[in-house]
Motif scaffolding. Structure first.
Motif, PDB file in Angstrom:
ATOM      1  N   VAL A  61      43.792  32.438  35.892  1.00 34.13           N
ATOM      2  CA  VAL A  61      42.428  32.909  36.161  1.00 34.13           C
ATOM      3  C   VAL A  61      41.851  32.083  37.320  1.00 34.13           C
ATOM      4  O   VAL A  61      42.310  30.961  37.569  1.00 34.13           O
ATOM      5  N   PRO A  62      40.848  32.636  38.030  1.00 33.37           N
ATOM      6  CA  PRO A  62      40.352  31.915  39.217  1.00 33.37           C
ATOM      7  C   PRO A  62      39.458  30.721  38.876  1.00 33.37           C
ATOM      8  O   PRO A  62      38.746  30.729  37.871  1.00 33.37           O
ATOM      9  N   ARG A  63      39.544  29.725  39.749  1.00 36.37           N
ATOM     10  CA  ARG A  63      38.636  28.575  39.679  1.00 36.37           C
ATOM     11  C   ARG A  63      38.057  28.415  41.085  1.00 36.37           C
ATOM     12  O   ARG A  63      38.798  28.352  42.067  1.00 36.37           O
ATOM     13  N   GLN A  77      33.526  41.703  45.436  1.00 39.77           N
ATOM     14  CA  GLN A  77      33.759  43.087  45.887  1.00 39.77           C
ATOM     15  C   GLN A  77      35.165  43.567  45.520  1.00 39.77           C
ATOM     16  O   GLN A  77      35.371  44.718  45.152  1.00 39.77           O
ATOM     17  N   VAL A  78      36.135  42.673  45.590  1.00 43.40           N
ATOM     18  CA  VAL A  78      37.524  43.097  45.365  1.00 43.40           C
ATOM     19  C   VAL A  78      37.877  43.173  43.876  1.00 43.40           C
ATOM     20  O   VAL A  78      38.820  43.875  43.497  1.00 43.40           O
ATOM     21  N   CYS A  79      37.116  42.494  43.039  1.00 46.01           N
ATOM     22  CA  CYS A  79      37.483  42.466  41.619  1.00 46.01           C
ATOM     23  C   CYS A  79      37.136  43.796  40.948  1.00 46.01           C
ATOM     24  O   CYS A  79      35.967  44.159  40.838  1.00 46.01           O
ATOM     25  N   ALA A  80      38.155  44.484  40.476  1.00 43.63           N
ATOM     26  CA  ALA A  80      37.948  45.788  39.838  1.00 43.63           C
ATOM     27  C   ALA A  80      37.450  45.649  38.405  1.00 43.63           C
ATOM     28  O   ALA A  80      37.139  46.647  37.759  1.00 43.63           O
ATOM     29  N   TYR A  81      37.409  44.428  37.897  1.00 40.93           N
ATOM     30  CA  TYR A  81      37.087  44.239  36.470  1.00 40.93           C
ATOM     31  C   TYR A  81      35.781  43.482  36.250  1.00 40.93           C
ATOM     32  O   TYR A  81      35.497  43.055  35.132  1.00 40.93           O
ATOM     33  N   ASN A  82      35.014  43.291  37.330  1.00 36.39           N
ATOM     34  CA  ASN A  82      33.729  42.565  37.225  1.00 36.39           C
ATOM     35  C   ASN A  82      33.897  41.189  36.591  1.00 36.39           C
ATOM     36  O   ASN A  82      33.047  40.737  35.823  1.00 36.39           O
ATOM     37  N   ALA A  83      35.003  40.555  36.909  1.00 35.00           N
ATOM     38  CA  ALA A  83      35.263  39.250  36.312  1.00 35.00           C
ATOM     39  C   ALA A  83      34.777  38.108  37.172  1.00 35.00           C
ATOM     40  O   ALA A  83      34.901  36.942  36.801  1.00 35.00           O
ATOM     41  N   ILE A  84      34.223  38.439  38.343  1.00 33.23           N
ATOM     42  CA  ILE A  84      33.683  37.393  39.215  1.00 33.23           C
ATOM     43  C   ILE A  84      32.445  37.984  39.908  1.00 33.23           C
ATOM     44  O   ILE A  84      32.448  39.147  40.313  1.00 33.23           O
ATOM     45  N   ALA A  85      31.371  37.193  39.966  1.00 40.08           N
ATOM     46  CA  ALA A  85      30.121  37.694  40.555  1.00 40.08           C
ATOM     47  C   ALA A  85      29.516  36.600  41.430  1.00 40.08           C
ATOM     48  O   ALA A  85      29.639  35.407  41.123  1.00 40.08           O
ATOM     49  N   LEU A  97      37.328  38.526  31.128  1.00 40.29           N
ATOM     50  CA  LEU A  97      37.456  39.871  31.720  1.00 40.29           C
ATOM     51  C   LEU A  97      38.562  39.929  32.773  1.00 40.29           C
ATOM     52  O   LEU A  97      38.955  40.998  33.226  1.00 40.29           O
ATOM     53  N   CYS A  98      39.027  38.748  33.197  1.00 39.19           N
ATOM     54  CA  CYS A  98      39.986  38.669  34.297  1.00 39.19           C
ATOM     55  C   CYS A  98      41.350  39.220  33.878  1.00 39.19           C
ATOM     56  O   CYS A  98      41.830  38.944  32.791  1.00 39.19           O
ATOM     57  N   HIS A  99      41.961  40.021  34.781  1.00 39.14           N
ATOM     58  CA  HIS A  99      43.296  40.573  34.523  1.00 39.14           C
ATOM     59  C   HIS A  99      44.374  39.766  35.244  1.00 39.14           C
ATOM     60  O   HIS A  99      45.533  40.169  35.268  1.00 39.14           O
ATOM     61  N   GLY A 100      43.965  38.672  35.887  1.00 36.86           N
ATOM     62  CA  GLY A 100      44.946  37.795  36.525  1.00 36.86           C
ATOM     63  C   GLY A 100      45.662  38.423  37.699  1.00 36.86           C
ATOM     64  O   GLY A 100      46.801  38.054  38.010  1.00 36.86           O
ATOM     65  N   CYS A 101      44.996  39.355  38.403  1.00 38.06           N
ATOM     66  CA  CYS A 101      45.685  40.053  39.501  1.00 38.06           C
ATOM     67  C   CYS A 101      45.829  39.178  40.743  1.00 38.06           C
ATOM     68  O   CYS A 101      46.663  39.438  41.607  1.00 38.06           O
ATOM     69  N   GLY A 102      44.990  38.162  40.881  1.00 36.27           N
ATOM     70  CA  GLY A 102      45.104  37.239  42.006  1.00 36.27           C
ATOM     71  C   GLY A 102      44.438  37.720  43.282  1.00 36.27           C
ATOM     72  O   GLY A 102      44.485  37.034  44.309  1.00 36.27           O
ATOM     73  N   ALA A 103      43.809  38.922  43.256  1.00 36.66           N
ATOM     74  CA  ALA A 103      43.237  39.480  44.487  1.00 36.66           C
ATOM     75  C   ALA A 103      42.138  38.594  45.049  1.00 36.66           C
ATOM     76  O   ALA A 103      42.033  38.413  46.274  1.00 36.66           O
ATOM     77  N   CYS A 104      41.296  38.024  44.190  1.00 41.44           N
ATOM     78  CA  CYS A 104      40.158  37.237  44.702  1.00 41.44           C
ATOM     79  C   CYS A 104      40.642  35.998  45.443  1.00 41.44           C
ATOM     80  O   CYS A 104      40.148  35.691  46.534  1.00 41.44           O
ATOM     81  N   SER A 105      41.622  35.290  44.877  1.00 37.19           N
ATOM     82  CA  SER A 105      42.091  34.074  45.553  1.00 37.19           C
ATOM     83  C   SER A 105      42.837  34.434  46.837  1.00 37.19           C
ATOM     84  O   SER A 105      42.731  33.737  47.848  1.00 37.19           O
TER      85      SER A 105
HETATM   86  S1  SF4 Z   1      42.200  37.465  39.453  1.00 33.28           S
HETATM   87 FE1  SF4 Z   1      41.780  39.672  39.752  1.00 33.28          FE
HETATM   88  S2  SF4 Z   1      40.795  40.281  37.843  1.00 33.28           S
HETATM   89 FE2  SF4 Z   1      40.673  38.064  37.912  1.00 33.28          FE
HETATM   90  S3  SF4 Z   1      38.707  37.623  38.818  1.00 33.28           S
HETATM   91 FE3  SF4 Z   1      40.210  37.657  40.499  1.00 33.28          FE
HETATM   92  S4  SF4 Z   1      40.143  39.752  41.282  1.00 33.28           S
HETATM   93 FE4  SF4 Z   1      39.142  39.774  39.265  1.00 33.28          FE
END
Ligand code: SF4
Ligand code: SF4
Length: 288
Positions: A61-63, A77-85, A97-105
């Motif tokens: 998960v992101p830190r 904007q990139v998080c499809a799951y509203n897990a970061i605001a 709520l994070c799906h661990g997709c890594g897109a934000c990092s």
């Molecule tokens: S890892 Fe993916 S799901 Fe989790 S907060 Fe970042 S963008 Fe959202």
């Protein structure tokens, strides 16, 4: 062969069928039962397995390092799951709520986001007599069942019979548990609710291109519309279990059907024969 045991809704007798099928086969076949109902695993109540090992299940998960952050908002904007605001000069993360997709990092222009491991559950394994047993447990308050289910399935043997107890419903955890099965056994009851949820479950399994068959539980409690539906949809009913207070009493005491009423063992063996016929037929028609 992998057989998943699912139901469109909870309380239809999925656990009763999965545990009794597994125990009936375990004397003569190499059998493993995987309890993928990770939010509420209860096969262990009936099988009383000896647990010999466990492994934590974690996800990344992101830190956010706010010293590097410019509050540009790209991560939100990139998080499809509203897990970061991003709210003004604050970045809030909702790791449950994070799906661990890594897109934000990956997309953070300031490299302000790193990923940290967070435990979301545990997988345990052992055996009950000659029956191999694996179960997943999602930690309390966690919502991400699929990674725990994937981990449980990772312990499935490549040979013998693997029986998967699937979570109830038709959502992502069900898809995760059922995919890869040679057949999905749908346990239902002859009531309007049973029929409604069965139809949804059939739709889901067909989307996955997996053959299905029915176990009709509590036969006699309602009407004949489930049988009618199965006839119309060409779905075989491989086993019928009547509404019986003795069966309910055994279940409430945590006793499997085949242990409490051994006359059911040949019926579960017949169920396996029916499953194998369907799987073999599917294999033959794929080769044609
Ligand atoms: S890892 Fe993916 S799901 Fe989790 S907060 Fe970042 S963008 Fe959202
Ligand atoms: S993308 Fe990076 S810099 Fe932009 S708000 Fe998110 S953490 Fe901060």
């Amino acid at each position: 062969m992998i057989v998943s045991v699912a139901s469109g809704k909870g309380g239809t007798g999925k656990t009763l069928v999965a545990t009794s099928l597994a125990l009936s086969l375990s004397g003569d076949h190499k059998v493993q039962l995987l309890d993928c109902d990770v939010e509420e695993p209860n096969d262990h109540v009936f099988l009383r397995p000896e647990i010999s090992g466990s492994e934590a299940v974690s996800m990344l998960v992101p830190r956010v390092d706010e010293a590097r952050c410019t509050y540009c908002g790209k991560c939100a904007q990139v998080c499809a799951y509203n897990a970061i605001a991003v709210l003004g000069k604050h970045v809030l993360t909702f790791s449950e709520l994070c799906h661990g997709c890594g897109a934000c990092s990956y997309l953070c222009p300031e490299q302000a986001i790193t990923e940290e491991s967070r435990q979301i559950g545990v997988v345990e394994w052992g055996h009950s007599g000659s029956l191999g047993f694996v179960q997943g447990k999602l930690a309390v308050g966690e919502a991400m069942a699929p990674p725990v289910i994937r981990k449980v399935k990772g312990y499935g043997e490549k040979d013998g019979v693997v029986i998967i107890d699937v979570p109830p419903g038709t959502s992502c955890p069900v898809v995760e548990a059922v995919k890869g099965s040679h057949l999905c056994l749908l346990v239902t009851e002859p009531t309007p609710f049973g029929l409604n949820d069965l139809a949804l479950a059939v739709e889901t399994v067909r989307e996955l291109d997996i053959p299905c068959a029915i176990v009709l539980n509590r036969a006699g409690v309602g009407d004949s519309k489930v049988e009618q539906y199965c006839g119309e949809q060409n779905i075989p009913i491989l086993l019928t279990i009547p509404l019986d207070t003795e069966i309910a009493r055994l279940y409430s005491r945590g006793v499997t059907l085949v242990e409490g009423m051994p006359l059911w063992k040949p019926r579960f063996l017949q169920l396996l024969a029916g499953i194998m016929d369907i799987v073999d037929e599917g294999t033959r028609s794929t080769k044609r």
